[in-house]
Design a protein around this motif. Structure first.
Motif, PDB file in Angstrom:
ATOM      1  N   GLY A 101       0.743  -1.106  -0.062  1.00 51.89           N
ATOM      2  CA  GLY A 101      -0.009   0.041   0.043  1.00 51.89           C
ATOM      3  C   GLY A 101       0.956   1.167   0.058  1.00 51.89           C
ATOM      4  O   GLY A 101       0.466   2.364  -0.717  1.00 51.89           O
ATOM      5  N   ALA A 102       2.028   1.304   0.649  1.00 52.14           N
ATOM      6  CA  ALA A 102       2.968   2.480   0.718  1.00 52.14           C
ATOM      7  C   ALA A 102       3.418   2.566  -0.515  1.00 52.14           C
ATOM      8  O   ALA A 102       3.292   3.698  -1.010  1.00 52.14           O
ATOM      9  CB  ALA A 102       3.919   2.160   1.695  1.00 52.14           C
ATOM     10  N   VAL A 103       4.030   1.461  -1.101  1.00 54.64           N
ATOM     11  CA  VAL A 103       4.668   1.666  -2.432  1.00 54.64           C
ATOM     12  C   VAL A 103       3.685   2.406  -3.633  1.00 54.64           C
ATOM     13  O   VAL A 103       3.964   2.974  -4.420  1.00 54.64           O
ATOM     14  CB  VAL A 103       5.054   0.296  -2.930  1.00 54.64           C
ATOM     15  N   ILE A 104       2.397   1.534  -3.565  1.00 47.28           N
ATOM     16  CA  ILE A 104       1.299   2.073  -4.508  1.00 47.28           C
ATOM     17  C   ILE A 104       0.899   3.643  -4.400  1.00 47.28           C
ATOM     18  O   ILE A 104       0.888   4.278  -5.262  1.00 47.28           O
ATOM     19  CB  ILE A 104       0.167   1.150  -4.440  1.00 47.28           C
ATOM     20  N   GLY A 105       0.740   3.838  -2.966  1.00 43.02           N
ATOM     21  CA  GLY A 105       0.362   5.029  -2.580  1.00 43.02           C
ATOM     22  C   GLY A 105       1.314   6.273  -3.059  1.00 43.02           C
ATOM     23  O   GLY A 105       0.926   7.149  -3.533  1.00 43.02           O
ATOM     24  N   VAL A 106       2.549   5.842  -2.731  1.00 40.30           N
ATOM     25  CA  VAL A 106       3.824   7.053  -3.273  1.00 40.30           C
ATOM     26  C   VAL A 106       3.590   6.976  -4.664  1.00 40.30           C
ATOM     27  O   VAL A 106       3.783   8.080  -5.249  1.00 40.30           O
ATOM     28  CB  VAL A 106       4.978   6.459  -2.645  1.00 40.30           C
ATOM     29  N   ALA A 107       3.665   5.851  -5.487  1.00 41.55           N
ATOM     30  CA  ALA A 107       3.643   6.071  -6.877  1.00 41.55           C
ATOM     31  C   ALA A 107       2.530   6.780  -7.423  1.00 41.55           C
ATOM     32  O   ALA A 107       2.605   7.492  -8.217  1.00 41.55           O
ATOM     33  CB  ALA A 107       3.721   4.289  -7.501  1.00 41.55           C
ATOM     34  N   LEU A 108       1.382   6.571  -6.884  1.00 46.70           N
ATOM     35  CA  LEU A 108       0.246   7.125  -7.224  1.00 46.70           C
ATOM     36  C   LEU A 108       0.251   8.734  -7.089  1.00 46.70           C
ATOM     37  O   LEU A 108      -0.087   9.587  -7.908  1.00 46.70           O
ATOM     38  CB  LEU A 108      -1.227   6.682  -6.792  1.00 46.70           C
ATOM     39  N   ALA A 109       0.868   8.990  -5.851  1.00 48.47           N
ATOM     40  CA  ALA A 109       1.090  10.534  -5.393  1.00 48.47           C
ATOM     41  C   ALA A 109       2.138  11.107  -6.354  1.00 48.47           C
ATOM     42  O   ALA A 109       1.623  12.208  -6.989  1.00 48.47           O
ATOM     43  CB  ALA A 109       1.726  10.292  -4.005  1.00 48.47           C
ATOM     44  N   LEU A 110       3.106  10.451  -7.007  1.00 46.48           N
ATOM     45  CA  LEU A 110       3.953  11.017  -7.716  1.00 46.48           C
ATOM     46  C   LEU A 110       3.338  11.169  -8.997  1.00 46.48           C
ATOM     47  O   LEU A 110       3.536  12.270  -9.735  1.00 46.48           O
ATOM     48  CB  LEU A 110       5.296  10.371  -7.722  1.00 46.48           C
ATOM     49  N   ALA A 111       2.561  10.149  -9.371  1.00 45.65           N
ATOM     50  CA  ALA A 111       1.988  10.380 -10.844  1.00 45.65           C
ATOM     51  C   ALA A 111       0.909  11.457 -10.888  1.00 45.65           C
ATOM     52  O   ALA A 111       0.950  12.270 -11.850  1.00 45.65           O
ATOM     53  CB  ALA A 111       1.034   9.001 -11.261  1.00 45.65           C
TER      54      ALA A 111
END
Length: 404
Positions: free
Chosen positions: A330-340
């Motif tokens: 969830g942290a990895v996906i959340g960070v990736a979505l935040a950057l995108a």
């Protein structure tokens, strides 16, 4: 041995594990995105207030904050230059500029409008006021001895355009009436609609001539970094001790910001609770069904000599591992979505009492990501306690009967 068995059980119960992981990932990523969005609101709102109105801190005479808007001439800093120079020696400070406040009437030759004016140092204000959008014309420069920029609301009320001549009528510090003719060289739009409806700005020298005073009401301190505000404010207060002057930070000067901060903090707190409950219920439901289906397996473990607390620990460790895996994903996906999302931007409408919209982003914060991760792990572990306790206390004979 317990940890190896727990990991094997996770991968053996693939469908259940995936369902649980999806709930955890959704919750953790949602917390990261919502927390980053709220943090961006705080940052952008704060910078808009700083760069269009207050600066990072202000220095003025004691009592000016409460009564200065009505009687600015009674709260003058008679010789602001040496004080500004002393404050500017701090490595945290970028600029110190003077402002002279006045209230009066603005006349376009046909009608009057009550305005609140400021005499400013144009070059320093230009560096500070990056959030002032010039709707028409240009901003003030040091060469504009008798130039004026007006808020969009003022321009609309008096039907003013760039190049128009207007007259400012005020009471001097001595109580006499004084006027000055100025040229409108720009129309600005700030963050606040109310500010634009009454605000005008002229060069500091023109304001001092208009009010017949060499002084100023406020010293506006601009810092290199907003995060240094508290440290800089403490140093400024130490310098001003016993001088009859006081210093306030931009947060203290902006009641609107503090109320907005409290509102969004409460809303985000409620959101965190909702997501926590959602993860708890989702995981508890999955664990409960899985534990019931595996009741015979747990009975066999007890028949082989394992105690009830060993079964309890096994279920708890399995779900803690799931929480760690789901929290990490969830942290990895959340960070990736935040950057995108931040790369694209989120167009936002104007906030209440504001003029212009803005482009929001998702601001990543270590504390926010860590909190979301921990919520995912803790919620998953807590959700497993009740099912694990119920299953571990099932009578051995009843558990073995489920196996057949």
């Amino acid at each position: 041995m317990l940890y190896k068995l727990a990991l094997r059980n996770i991968f053996r119960q693939r469908i259940r594990s995936v369902v649980t992981l999806v709930a955890i990932v959704f919750g953790v990523a949602g917390l990261i995105l919502s927390g980053g969005f709220v943090k961006d609101i705080f940052v952008q709102l704060g910078e808009a207030i700083i760069q269009s109105e207050t600066g990072h801190a202000q220095v003025f005479r004691e009592g000016f904050r409460e009564k200065g808007s009505r009687q600015p001439d009674r709260y003058l800093i008679n010789d602001p230059g040496p004080i500004a120079a002393r404050i500017a020696t701090s490595p945290l400070v970028r600029d110190v500029s003077s402002r002279l406040s006045f209230s009066g009437l603005l006349n376009n030759g046909k009608r009057d409008l009550a305005v609140i004016g400021e005499g400013v140092e144009p070059d320093k204000e230009a560096r500070l006021g990056t959030f002032l959008k010039m709707v028409s014309g240009r901003t003030l420069t040091e060469a504009d001895t008798f130039g004026m920029i007006v808020g969009q609301g003022v321009a609309q009320s008096l039907a003013l355009q760039v190049g128009d001549q207007v007259t400012v009528l005020v009471n001097t510090t001595g109580g006499a009436l004084n006027t000055v003719d100025v040229e409108v060289i720009g129309i600005f739009q700030s963050f606040s609609r109310d500010f634009d409806a009454r605000a005008v700005r002229i060069p500091l020298a023109a304001a001092q001539e208009l009010l017949a005073t060499p002084g100023a009401n406020q010293l506006i301190i601009s810092l290199h970094q907003t995060r240094d505000t508290d440290d800089a404010l403490a140093a400024i207060k130490a310098q001003l001790s016993g001088s009859g002057l006081e210093a306030y930070s931009w947060k203290q000067l902006s009641d609107f910001y503090e109320k907005t901060l409290q509102l969004y903090d409460r809303q985000f707190g409620v959101l965190q609770v909702i997501i926590l409950v959602m993860v708890l219920l989702s995981v508890a439901n999955t664990v409960n069904m899985s534990a019931f289906e595996r009741l015979g397996e747990f009975g066999t473990l007890q028949a082989l000599g394992n105690r009830q607390r060993d079964v309890f620990r096994l279920i708890l460790v399995e779900n803690t591992f799931l929480g760690l895996m789901g929290g990490t994903l969830g942290a990895v996906i959340g960070v990736a979505l935040a950057l995108a999302i931040s790369a694209i931007g989120i167009p936002m409408p104007p906030p209440p009492s504001a003029n212009t919209g803005y482009t929001a982003m998702i601001r990543l914060d270590v504390a926010n990501v860590a909190t979301a991760f921990l919520i995912g792990v803790v919620a998953t572990a807590l959700a497993a306690i009740f099912p694990a306790r119920r299953v571990s206390r099932t009578e051995l004979v009843e558990a073995l009967r489920q196996r057949t």
